[in-house]
Design a protein around this motif. Structure first.
Motif, PDB file in Angstrom:
ATOM      1  N   LYS A   1       0.821  -1.216   0.000  1.00  0.00           N
ATOM      2  CA  LYS A   1       0.000   0.000   0.000  1.00  0.00           C
ATOM      3  C   LYS A   1       0.856   1.268   0.000  1.00  0.00           C
ATOM      4  O   LYS A   1       0.430   2.313  -0.450  1.00  0.00           O
ATOM      5  N   ASN A   2       2.063   1.175   0.515  1.00  0.00           N
ATOM      6  CA  ASN A   2       2.836   2.414   0.711  1.00  0.00           C
ATOM      7  C   ASN A   2       4.077   2.502  -0.164  1.00  0.00           C
ATOM      8  O   ASN A   2       5.060   3.146   0.175  1.00  0.00           O
TER       9      ASN A   2
ATOM     10  N   GLY B   1       4.206   3.672  -3.260  1.00  0.00           N
ATOM     11  CA  GLY B   1       4.147   4.662  -4.340  1.00  0.00           C
ATOM     12  C   GLY B   1       3.607   4.023  -5.599  1.00  0.00           C
ATOM     13  O   GLY B   1       2.914   3.004  -5.543  1.00  0.00           O
TER      14      GLY B   1
END
Ligand SMILES: *Cc1c(COP(=O)(O)O)cnc(C)c1O
Length: 458
Positions: free
Chosen positions: A395-396, A398
Protein backbone atom coordinates in the motif's frame (compact mmCIF):
# COMPACT_ATOMS: atom_id res chain seq x y z
CA UNK A 1 33.28 -5.41 -23.89
CA UNK A 2 33.82 -8.96 -22.77
CA UNK A 3 31.51 -11.46 -21.17
CA UNK A 4 32.46 -13.88 -18.41
CA UNK A 5 30.69 -16.70 -16.58
CA UNK A 6 28.99 -16.38 -13.18
CA UNK A 7 31.05 -19.42 -12.19
CA UNK A 8 34.35 -18.39 -13.78
CA UNK A 9 35.35 -14.74 -14.09
CA UNK A 10 38.50 -15.55 -16.04
CA UNK A 11 36.55 -16.64 -19.15
CA UNK A 12 36.35 -14.11 -21.98
CA UNK A 13 33.68 -14.19 -24.67
CA UNK A 14 32.44 -11.71 -27.26
CA UNK A 15 28.79 -10.73 -27.73
CA UNK A 16 28.58 -12.95 -30.79
CA UNK A 17 29.94 -15.93 -28.82
CA UNK A 18 27.50 -15.56 -25.98
CA UNK A 19 24.65 -14.86 -28.37
CA UNK A 20 25.29 -18.16 -30.07
CA UNK A 21 26.11 -20.25 -27.01
CA UNK A 22 23.50 -19.04 -24.52
CA UNK A 23 25.03 -21.02 -21.66
CA UNK A 24 28.63 -20.64 -20.44
CA UNK A 25 30.94 -23.67 -20.45
CA UNK A 26 30.69 -25.44 -17.12
CA UNK A 27 27.06 -24.47 -16.69
CA UNK A 28 27.37 -20.85 -15.55
CA UNK A 29 25.54 -17.89 -17.10
CA UNK A 30 27.15 -15.06 -19.01
CA UNK A 31 27.43 -11.53 -17.64
CA UNK A 32 29.08 -8.45 -19.18
CA UNK A 33 32.26 -7.15 -17.56
CA UNK A 34 30.86 -3.65 -17.51
CA UNK A 35 27.37 -2.22 -17.21
CA UNK A 36 26.94 1.33 -18.40
CA UNK A 37 25.64 3.67 -15.69
CA UNK A 38 23.68 6.68 -16.98
CA UNK A 39 23.82 10.04 -15.20
CA UNK A 40 20.82 12.35 -14.83
CA UNK A 41 21.62 14.31 -17.97
CA UNK A 42 21.83 11.15 -20.03
CA UNK A 43 18.57 9.86 -18.52
CA UNK A 44 16.88 13.11 -19.52
CA UNK A 45 18.07 12.61 -23.06
CA UNK A 46 16.87 8.99 -23.17
CA UNK A 47 13.47 9.95 -21.78
CA UNK A 48 12.67 11.89 -24.96
CA UNK A 49 13.33 9.04 -27.38
CA UNK A 50 10.87 6.84 -29.25
CA UNK A 51 10.76 3.18 -28.22
CA UNK A 52 12.95 2.10 -31.14
CA UNK A 53 15.57 4.80 -30.59
CA UNK A 54 15.65 4.12 -26.86
CA UNK A 55 16.08 0.41 -27.58
CA UNK A 56 18.98 1.25 -29.89
CA UNK A 57 20.78 3.33 -27.23
CA UNK A 58 20.34 0.74 -24.49
CA UNK A 59 21.07 -2.42 -26.45
CA UNK A 60 24.07 -0.83 -28.20
CA UNK A 61 25.92 -0.74 -24.86
CA UNK A 62 26.06 -4.53 -24.90
CA UNK A 63 26.89 -5.33 -28.53
CA UNK A 64 28.82 -2.30 -29.83
CA UNK A 65 31.87 -4.41 -30.73
CA UNK A 66 29.88 -6.33 -33.30
CA UNK A 67 26.91 -4.27 -34.48
CA UNK A 68 27.07 -0.65 -35.65
CA UNK A 69 24.52 1.66 -34.06
CA UNK A 70 22.84 2.49 -37.33
CA UNK A 71 22.54 -1.16 -38.26
CA UNK A 72 21.16 -1.97 -34.84
CA UNK A 73 18.55 0.74 -35.28
CA UNK A 74 17.36 -0.73 -38.55
CA UNK A 75 17.28 -4.25 -37.09
CA UNK A 76 15.12 -2.90 -34.28
CA UNK A 77 12.76 -1.09 -36.64
CA UNK A 78 12.39 -4.19 -38.75
CA UNK A 79 11.81 -6.38 -35.69
CA UNK A 80 9.02 -4.28 -34.28
CA UNK A 81 7.25 -3.38 -37.50
CA UNK A 82 4.93 -6.37 -37.05
CA UNK A 83 3.73 -5.15 -33.65
CA UNK A 84 0.22 -3.83 -33.30
CA UNK A 85 1.40 -0.86 -31.22
CA UNK A 86 3.56 1.64 -33.06
CA UNK A 87 5.53 2.22 -29.87
CA UNK A 88 5.81 -1.55 -29.30
CA UNK A 89 4.37 -1.40 -25.78
CA UNK A 90 1.46 0.49 -24.27
CA UNK A 91 0.73 1.82 -20.79
CA UNK A 92 -2.83 1.76 -19.59
CA UNK A 93 -4.24 3.16 -16.40
CA UNK A 94 -6.77 0.75 -14.90
CA UNK A 95 -8.00 2.20 -11.61
CA UNK A 96 -4.83 2.74 -9.62
CA UNK A 97 -2.86 0.16 -11.60
CA UNK A 98 -0.40 1.14 -14.33
CA UNK A 99 -0.50 -1.75 -16.74
CA UNK A 100 2.41 -2.10 -19.14
CA UNK A 101 1.05 -4.09 -22.07
CA UNK A 102 3.92 -6.11 -23.52
CA UNK A 103 1.82 -8.47 -25.61
CA UNK A 104 1.23 -6.70 -28.91
CA UNK A 105 3.69 -8.80 -30.91
CA UNK A 106 2.92 -11.67 -33.29
CA UNK A 107 2.41 -14.38 -30.63
CA UNK A 108 0.77 -12.27 -27.92
CA UNK A 109 3.32 -12.49 -25.10
CA UNK A 110 6.24 -10.33 -23.96
CA UNK A 111 8.60 -13.00 -25.32
CA UNK A 112 8.11 -11.52 -28.82
CA UNK A 113 9.91 -8.31 -27.85
CA UNK A 114 13.25 -10.04 -27.39
CA UNK A 115 12.70 -12.88 -29.80
CA UNK A 116 11.84 -10.83 -32.88
CA UNK A 117 15.09 -8.91 -32.52
CA UNK A 118 17.10 -12.04 -31.79
CA UNK A 119 15.72 -13.66 -34.94
CA UNK A 120 17.06 -10.74 -36.99
CA UNK A 121 20.37 -10.76 -35.12
CA UNK A 122 20.93 -14.35 -36.24
CA UNK A 123 20.87 -13.04 -39.82
CA UNK A 124 22.91 -9.95 -39.14
CA UNK A 125 25.70 -11.70 -37.23
CA UNK A 126 25.85 -14.27 -40.01
CA UNK A 127 26.10 -17.09 -37.51
CA UNK A 128 24.43 -19.52 -39.92
CA UNK A 129 26.28 -18.38 -43.03
CA UNK A 130 28.47 -21.39 -43.68
CA UNK A 131 27.00 -24.05 -41.47
CA UNK A 132 23.47 -24.88 -40.33
CA UNK A 133 22.73 -23.81 -36.77
CA UNK A 134 20.43 -26.03 -34.69
CA UNK A 135 18.67 -24.09 -31.99
CA UNK A 136 17.28 -26.08 -29.10
CA UNK A 137 14.93 -24.31 -26.71
CA UNK A 138 12.75 -25.26 -23.75
CA UNK A 139 9.45 -23.46 -23.30
CA UNK A 140 6.81 -23.13 -20.60
CA UNK A 141 4.45 -22.08 -23.38
CA UNK A 142 5.33 -18.63 -24.72
CA UNK A 143 9.03 -18.68 -25.56
CA UNK A 144 8.42 -21.48 -28.05
CA UNK A 145 5.83 -19.68 -30.14
CA UNK A 146 7.79 -16.43 -30.04
CA UNK A 147 10.92 -18.26 -31.24
CA UNK A 148 8.97 -20.00 -33.99
CA UNK A 149 7.48 -16.71 -35.19
CA UNK A 150 10.97 -15.16 -35.22
CA UNK A 151 12.90 -18.02 -36.84
CA UNK A 152 10.46 -19.78 -39.12
CA UNK A 153 11.88 -20.39 -42.61
CA UNK A 154 15.23 -18.76 -41.83
CA UNK A 155 17.99 -20.12 -44.00
CA UNK A 156 20.42 -22.60 -42.40
CA UNK A 157 18.55 -22.56 -39.09
CA UNK A 158 16.57 -25.40 -37.53
CA UNK A 159 14.60 -24.85 -34.36
CA UNK A 160 13.73 -27.62 -31.90
CA UNK A 161 11.19 -26.55 -29.28
CA UNK A 162 10.68 -28.69 -26.18
CA UNK A 163 7.44 -28.08 -24.29
CA UNK A 164 5.99 -30.05 -21.35
CA UNK A 165 3.32 -32.38 -22.74
CA UNK A 166 -0.22 -31.40 -21.70
CA UNK A 167 1.09 -28.69 -19.38
CA UNK A 168 0.56 -25.58 -21.49
CA UNK A 169 -2.70 -23.95 -22.57
CA UNK A 170 -4.39 -25.30 -25.68
CA UNK A 171 -4.03 -21.97 -27.48
CA UNK A 172 -0.36 -21.72 -26.54
CA UNK A 173 0.10 -25.17 -28.08
CA UNK A 174 -2.06 -24.39 -31.09
CA UNK A 175 0.03 -21.31 -31.94
CA UNK A 176 3.27 -23.18 -31.51
CA UNK A 177 2.33 -26.23 -33.52
CA UNK A 178 0.67 -24.54 -36.49
CA UNK A 179 2.55 -21.36 -37.40
CA UNK A 180 6.01 -22.76 -38.17
CA UNK A 181 7.72 -23.63 -41.46
CA UNK A 182 9.66 -26.76 -42.41
CA UNK A 183 12.64 -25.83 -40.22
CA UNK A 184 10.58 -25.99 -37.00
CA UNK A 185 10.26 -29.12 -34.85
CA UNK A 186 7.87 -29.21 -31.89
CA UNK A 187 8.59 -31.82 -29.24
CA UNK A 188 6.21 -32.53 -26.35
CA UNK A 189 8.27 -33.95 -23.50
CA UNK A 190 6.61 -36.26 -21.00
CA UNK A 191 7.66 -34.12 -18.04
CA UNK A 192 7.60 -30.56 -16.66
CA UNK A 193 9.21 -27.36 -17.94
CA UNK A 194 12.04 -27.94 -15.46
CA UNK A 195 12.69 -31.29 -17.16
CA UNK A 196 12.75 -29.61 -20.58
CA UNK A 197 15.13 -26.91 -19.38
CA UNK A 198 17.38 -29.50 -17.73
CA UNK A 199 17.65 -31.48 -20.95
CA UNK A 200 18.56 -28.37 -22.94
CA UNK A 201 21.19 -27.30 -20.39
CA UNK A 202 22.72 -30.76 -20.29
CA UNK A 203 22.89 -31.02 -24.07
CA UNK A 204 24.68 -27.68 -24.09
CA UNK A 205 27.23 -29.00 -21.67
CA UNK A 206 27.93 -32.07 -23.76
CA UNK A 207 30.70 -30.65 -25.90
CA UNK A 208 30.70 -33.38 -28.52
CA UNK A 209 26.96 -33.18 -29.11
CA UNK A 210 26.94 -29.39 -29.05
CA UNK A 211 29.61 -29.10 -31.68
CA UNK A 212 28.27 -32.00 -33.74
CA UNK A 213 24.96 -30.23 -34.31
CA UNK A 214 26.33 -26.67 -34.10
CA UNK A 215 23.89 -26.03 -31.28
CA UNK A 216 22.58 -22.64 -30.23
CA UNK A 217 20.05 -21.50 -27.64
CA UNK A 218 17.42 -18.79 -27.21
CA UNK A 219 16.11 -19.50 -23.70
CA UNK A 220 15.88 -16.65 -21.23
CA UNK A 221 19.31 -17.70 -20.00
CA UNK A 222 20.55 -16.11 -23.23
CA UNK A 223 21.86 -12.69 -22.22
CA UNK A 224 20.64 -11.13 -25.48
CA UNK A 225 17.06 -11.70 -24.36
CA UNK A 226 17.61 -9.94 -21.04
CA UNK A 227 19.16 -7.00 -22.86
CA UNK A 228 16.11 -6.51 -25.08
CA UNK A 229 13.85 -6.58 -22.02
CA UNK A 230 15.71 -3.82 -20.18
CA UNK A 231 14.29 -1.31 -22.65
CA UNK A 232 10.67 -1.36 -21.54
CA UNK A 233 11.59 -0.68 -17.92
CA UNK A 234 13.21 2.58 -19.05
CA UNK A 235 10.44 3.40 -21.50
CA UNK A 236 7.55 2.92 -19.08
CA UNK A 237 9.39 4.63 -16.23
CA UNK A 238 9.88 7.72 -18.40
CA UNK A 239 6.31 7.69 -19.68
CA UNK A 240 4.80 7.64 -16.22
CA UNK A 241 6.69 10.80 -15.27
CA UNK A 242 6.85 10.00 -11.56
CA UNK A 243 9.78 9.70 -9.20
CA UNK A 244 9.08 6.77 -7.00
CA UNK A 245 8.19 3.83 -9.22
CA UNK A 246 8.23 0.11 -8.50
CA UNK A 247 7.55 -2.75 -10.90
CA UNK A 248 5.48 -5.86 -10.25
CA UNK A 249 6.54 -8.74 -12.49
CA UNK A 250 4.90 -12.15 -13.04
CA UNK A 251 7.95 -14.35 -12.67
CA UNK A 252 9.05 -17.86 -13.61
CA UNK A 253 12.64 -18.18 -14.76
CA UNK A 254 13.63 -14.77 -13.27
CA UNK A 255 14.56 -13.41 -16.72
CA UNK A 256 12.09 -10.60 -17.13
CA UNK A 257 12.51 -9.22 -13.62
CA UNK A 258 16.29 -9.54 -13.88
CA UNK A 259 16.14 -7.14 -16.81
CA UNK A 260 14.59 -4.67 -14.34
CA UNK A 261 17.49 -5.24 -11.97
CA UNK A 262 19.94 -4.44 -14.76
CA UNK A 263 17.93 -1.30 -15.61
CA UNK A 264 18.38 -0.22 -11.99
CA UNK A 265 22.12 -0.94 -12.18
CA UNK A 266 22.18 1.25 -15.31
CA UNK A 267 20.95 4.18 -13.25
CA UNK A 268 17.17 4.02 -13.65
CA UNK A 269 15.96 4.97 -10.16
CA UNK A 270 13.53 2.06 -9.68
CA UNK A 271 12.27 1.68 -6.13
CA UNK A 272 11.34 -2.00 -5.71
CA UNK A 273 11.09 -4.95 -8.06
CA UNK A 274 8.22 -7.15 -6.93
CA UNK A 275 8.44 -10.83 -7.83
CA UNK A 276 4.98 -12.32 -8.30
CA UNK A 277 4.88 -16.12 -8.25
CA UNK A 278 2.14 -18.73 -8.35
CA UNK A 279 2.25 -21.66 -5.95
CA UNK A 280 5.55 -22.73 -7.53
CA UNK A 281 7.00 -20.17 -5.18
CA UNK A 282 10.68 -21.01 -4.90
CA UNK A 283 11.61 -17.37 -5.61
CA UNK A 284 9.22 -16.08 -2.99
CA UNK A 285 10.77 -18.47 -0.47
CA UNK A 286 14.40 -17.72 -1.29
CA UNK A 287 13.84 -13.96 -1.19
CA UNK A 288 11.95 -14.06 2.11
CA UNK A 289 13.77 -16.89 3.92
CA UNK A 290 17.05 -17.53 2.09
CA UNK A 291 16.30 -21.17 1.31
CA UNK A 292 16.51 -22.09 -2.38
CA UNK A 293 14.96 -25.53 -2.65
CA UNK A 294 13.25 -26.65 -5.84
CA UNK A 295 10.20 -28.87 -5.33
CA UNK A 296 8.01 -30.79 -7.74
CA UNK A 297 6.38 -28.50 -10.30
CA UNK A 298 2.66 -28.04 -9.68
CA UNK A 299 0.28 -27.28 -12.53
CA UNK A 300 -1.48 -23.92 -12.20
CA UNK A 301 -3.59 -21.59 -14.35
CA UNK A 302 -0.39 -19.63 -15.04
CA UNK A 303 1.56 -22.34 -16.89
CA UNK A 304 4.32 -19.99 -18.11
CA UNK A 305 5.30 -19.56 -14.45
CA UNK A 306 5.19 -23.27 -13.54
CA UNK A 307 8.91 -23.39 -12.86
CA UNK A 308 10.88 -24.47 -9.79
CA UNK A 309 14.40 -23.91 -11.07
CA UNK A 310 14.62 -20.20 -11.78
CA UNK A 311 17.83 -20.21 -13.78
CA UNK A 312 18.44 -16.49 -14.04
CA UNK A 313 18.52 -16.19 -10.24
CA UNK A 314 22.18 -17.23 -10.56
CA UNK A 315 22.85 -13.88 -12.22
CA UNK A 316 21.51 -12.07 -9.17
CA UNK A 317 23.47 -14.34 -6.84
CA UNK A 318 26.69 -13.30 -8.53
CA UNK A 319 26.18 -9.70 -7.38
CA UNK A 320 24.69 -10.63 -4.00
CA UNK A 321 27.78 -12.75 -3.30
CA UNK A 322 30.02 -9.73 -4.03
CA UNK A 323 31.01 -10.97 -7.48
CA UNK A 324 32.62 -14.08 -6.01
CA UNK A 325 32.48 -16.59 -8.86
CA UNK A 326 33.75 -19.55 -6.87
CA UNK A 327 31.07 -18.97 -4.23
CA UNK A 328 28.41 -18.98 -6.96
CA UNK A 329 29.90 -22.21 -8.29
CA UNK A 330 29.87 -23.82 -4.86
CA UNK A 331 26.21 -22.89 -4.17
CA UNK A 332 25.30 -24.30 -7.57
CA UNK A 333 27.10 -27.53 -6.87
CA UNK A 334 25.26 -27.75 -3.50
CA UNK A 335 22.10 -27.34 -5.52
CA UNK A 336 22.90 -30.25 -7.77
CA UNK A 337 24.20 -32.54 -5.02
CA UNK A 338 21.80 -31.69 -2.16
CA UNK A 339 18.95 -30.10 -4.12
CA UNK A 340 19.15 -26.92 -2.06
CA UNK A 341 21.30 -24.05 -0.85
CA UNK A 342 20.88 -21.46 1.87
CA UNK A 343 21.69 -17.76 1.85
CA UNK A 344 22.94 -15.90 4.90
CA UNK A 345 20.92 -13.12 6.61
CA UNK A 346 23.24 -10.47 5.20
CA UNK A 347 22.67 -11.78 1.67
CA UNK A 348 18.89 -11.88 2.10
CA UNK A 349 18.98 -8.29 3.35
CA UNK A 350 20.91 -7.29 0.28
CA UNK A 351 18.31 -8.89 -2.00
CA UNK A 352 15.51 -7.22 -0.05
CA UNK A 353 16.97 -3.80 -0.79
CA UNK A 354 15.82 -4.19 -4.39
CA UNK A 355 13.24 -6.97 -4.32
CA UNK A 356 9.97 -7.97 -2.73
CA UNK A 357 8.29 -11.31 -3.43
CA UNK A 358 4.69 -12.46 -3.09
CA UNK A 359 2.93 -15.73 -3.87
CA UNK A 360 -0.50 -15.50 -5.50
CA UNK A 361 -2.75 -18.58 -5.53
CA UNK A 362 -4.93 -19.67 -8.44
CA UNK A 363 -8.05 -18.69 -6.48
CA UNK A 364 -6.70 -15.19 -5.91
CA UNK A 365 -5.71 -14.94 -9.56
CA UNK A 366 -9.21 -15.83 -10.75
CA UNK A 367 -10.82 -13.34 -8.40
CA UNK A 368 -8.45 -10.58 -9.56
CA UNK A 369 -9.38 -11.22 -13.21
CA UNK A 370 -13.04 -11.12 -12.23
CA UNK A 371 -12.67 -7.96 -10.14
CA UNK A 372 -10.76 -6.03 -12.83
CA UNK A 373 -13.35 -7.05 -15.38
CA UNK A 374 -16.31 -6.04 -13.18
CA UNK A 375 -14.82 -2.72 -12.13
CA UNK A 376 -13.10 -1.63 -15.32
CA UNK A 377 -14.48 -3.76 -18.16
CA UNK A 378 -10.93 -4.77 -18.92
CA UNK A 379 -9.66 -8.31 -19.27
CA UNK A 380 -6.19 -9.32 -18.08
CA UNK A 381 -4.52 -12.71 -18.52
CA UNK A 382 -3.85 -14.91 -15.47
CA UNK A 383 -0.09 -14.22 -15.42
CA UNK A 384 -0.66 -10.49 -15.48
CA UNK A 385 -3.25 -10.98 -12.72
CA UNK A 386 -0.56 -12.42 -10.41
CA UNK A 387 1.40 -9.21 -10.97
CA UNK A 388 -1.67 -7.18 -10.05
CA UNK A 389 -2.24 -9.39 -6.99
CA UNK A 390 1.34 -8.97 -5.80
CA UNK A 391 1.18 -5.19 -6.32
CA UNK A 392 -1.95 -4.99 -4.19
CA UNK A 393 -0.06 -6.27 -1.15
CA UNK A 394 1.94 -3.05 -1.06
CA UNK A 395 0.00 0.00 0.00
CA UNK A 396 2.84 2.41 0.71
CA UNK A 397 5.21 1.77 -2.11
CA UNK A 398 4.15 4.66 -4.34
CA UNK A 399 3.39 4.06 -8.00
CA UNK A 400 3.63 0.53 -9.30
CA UNK A 401 3.86 -0.54 -12.93
CA UNK A 402 2.54 -4.07 -13.47
CA UNK A 403 4.05 -5.94 -16.40
CA UNK A 404 1.27 -7.32 -18.62
CA UNK A 405 3.05 -10.40 -19.87
CA UNK A 406 0.48 -12.06 -22.14
CA UNK A 407 -2.74 -11.33 -24.00
CA UNK A 408 -5.78 -12.94 -22.30
CA UNK A 409 -6.75 -14.73 -25.52
CA UNK A 410 -3.89 -17.16 -24.95
CA UNK A 411 -5.62 -18.33 -21.79
CA UNK A 412 -9.21 -18.25 -23.00
CA UNK A 413 -10.25 -21.32 -20.97
CA UNK A 414 -9.26 -19.69 -17.70
CA UNK A 415 -10.83 -16.37 -18.70
CA UNK A 416 -14.07 -18.18 -19.54
CA UNK A 417 -14.07 -19.75 -16.07
CA UNK A 418 -13.28 -16.46 -14.37
CA UNK A 419 -15.73 -14.14 -16.10
CA UNK A 420 -17.93 -16.43 -18.20
CA UNK A 421 -16.94 -14.80 -21.48
CA UNK A 422 -15.49 -16.22 -24.68
CA UNK A 423 -12.68 -14.15 -26.16
CA UNK A 424 -12.11 -13.43 -29.82
CA UNK A 425 -8.69 -13.80 -31.32
CA UNK A 426 -6.95 -10.44 -31.82
CA UNK A 427 -6.70 -9.62 -35.50
CA UNK A 428 -2.92 -9.51 -35.73
CA UNK A 429 -2.63 -13.11 -34.51
CA UNK A 430 -2.69 -15.08 -37.72
CA UNK A 431 -3.99 -18.30 -36.25
CA UNK A 432 -5.84 -20.85 -38.32
CA UNK A 433 -7.90 -22.82 -35.80
CA UNK A 434 -8.62 -25.61 -38.29
CA UNK A 435 -5.01 -26.25 -39.22
CA UNK A 436 -3.61 -29.61 -38.15
CA UNK A 437 -1.13 -29.44 -35.27
CA UNK A 438 2.25 -31.07 -35.79
CA UNK A 439 4.31 -32.20 -32.83
CA UNK A 440 5.97 -35.38 -31.60
CA UNK A 441 5.63 -36.75 -28.09
CA UNK A 442 8.82 -38.19 -26.64
CA UNK A 443 10.10 -39.41 -23.28
CA UNK A 444 11.84 -37.29 -20.68
CA UNK A 445 15.43 -38.26 -21.41
CA UNK A 446 18.49 -36.67 -22.97
CA UNK A 447 19.15 -39.63 -25.24
CA UNK A 448 15.65 -39.63 -26.73
CA UNK A 449 15.92 -35.92 -27.47
CA UNK A 450 19.39 -36.34 -28.96
CA UNK A 451 18.28 -39.19 -31.18
CA UNK A 452 15.25 -37.23 -32.29
CA UNK A 453 17.37 -34.23 -33.28
CA UNK A 454 19.99 -36.33 -35.04
CA UNK A 455 17.26 -38.18 -36.91
CA UNK A 456 15.79 -34.91 -38.19
CA UNK A 457 18.99 -33.24 -39.32
CA UNK A 458 20.63 -36.14 -41.11
C1 LIG B 1 7.68 -16.33 -19.69
C2 LIG B 1 6.49 -15.76 -19.01
C3 LIG B 1 6.54 -15.32 -17.68
C4 LIG B 1 7.78 -15.47 -16.81
O1 LIG B 1 8.87 -14.76 -17.28
P1 LIG B 1 10.35 -15.12 -16.77
O2 LIG B 1 11.26 -14.29 -17.56
O3 LIG B 1 10.51 -16.59 -17.04
O4 LIG B 1 10.39 -14.84 -15.31
C5 LIG B 1 5.41 -14.71 -17.15
N1 LIG B 1 4.28 -14.58 -17.87
C6 LIG B 1 4.18 -15.01 -19.15
C7 LIG B 1 2.92 -14.84 -19.86
C8 LIG B 1 5.29 -15.61 -19.76
O5 LIG B 1 5.21 -16.04 -21.03
Amino acid sequence: MNYFSTRDKSLKFSFKDIFLRGLAPGGGLFLPNEIKKYNQEELNYLSKLSYNDLATEIIFNFCSDEIKKKELNSLIQKSYSSFKEKEVVNIKKIGNINLLELYHGPTLAFKDIAMQLIGNMYDHLEVAKDKTVNIVVATSGDTGSAAIAALSNKKNINLFVLHPHNKISSIQRKIMTTIGGANIYNIAIEGSFDDCQKIVKELFNENSFRSKINMSGVNSINWARIVCQIVYYFYSFFKLKKNNISFSVPTGNFGDIYAGYVAKKMGLPINKLIVATNKNDILQRVINTGEYKPGIVKATITPSMDIQVASNFERLLYYILDENDSKVGSLMSDLSSKNLFNLERREIDKIKKDFEAVKVTDEETVSIIDEIYKEHKFIIDPHTATGVGAAKSFKNLGDIIVLGTAHPFKFSDTIKKAIGKNLDSPEHLKLNMDKKETFDIIGNSNSEVKNYILGKIQ
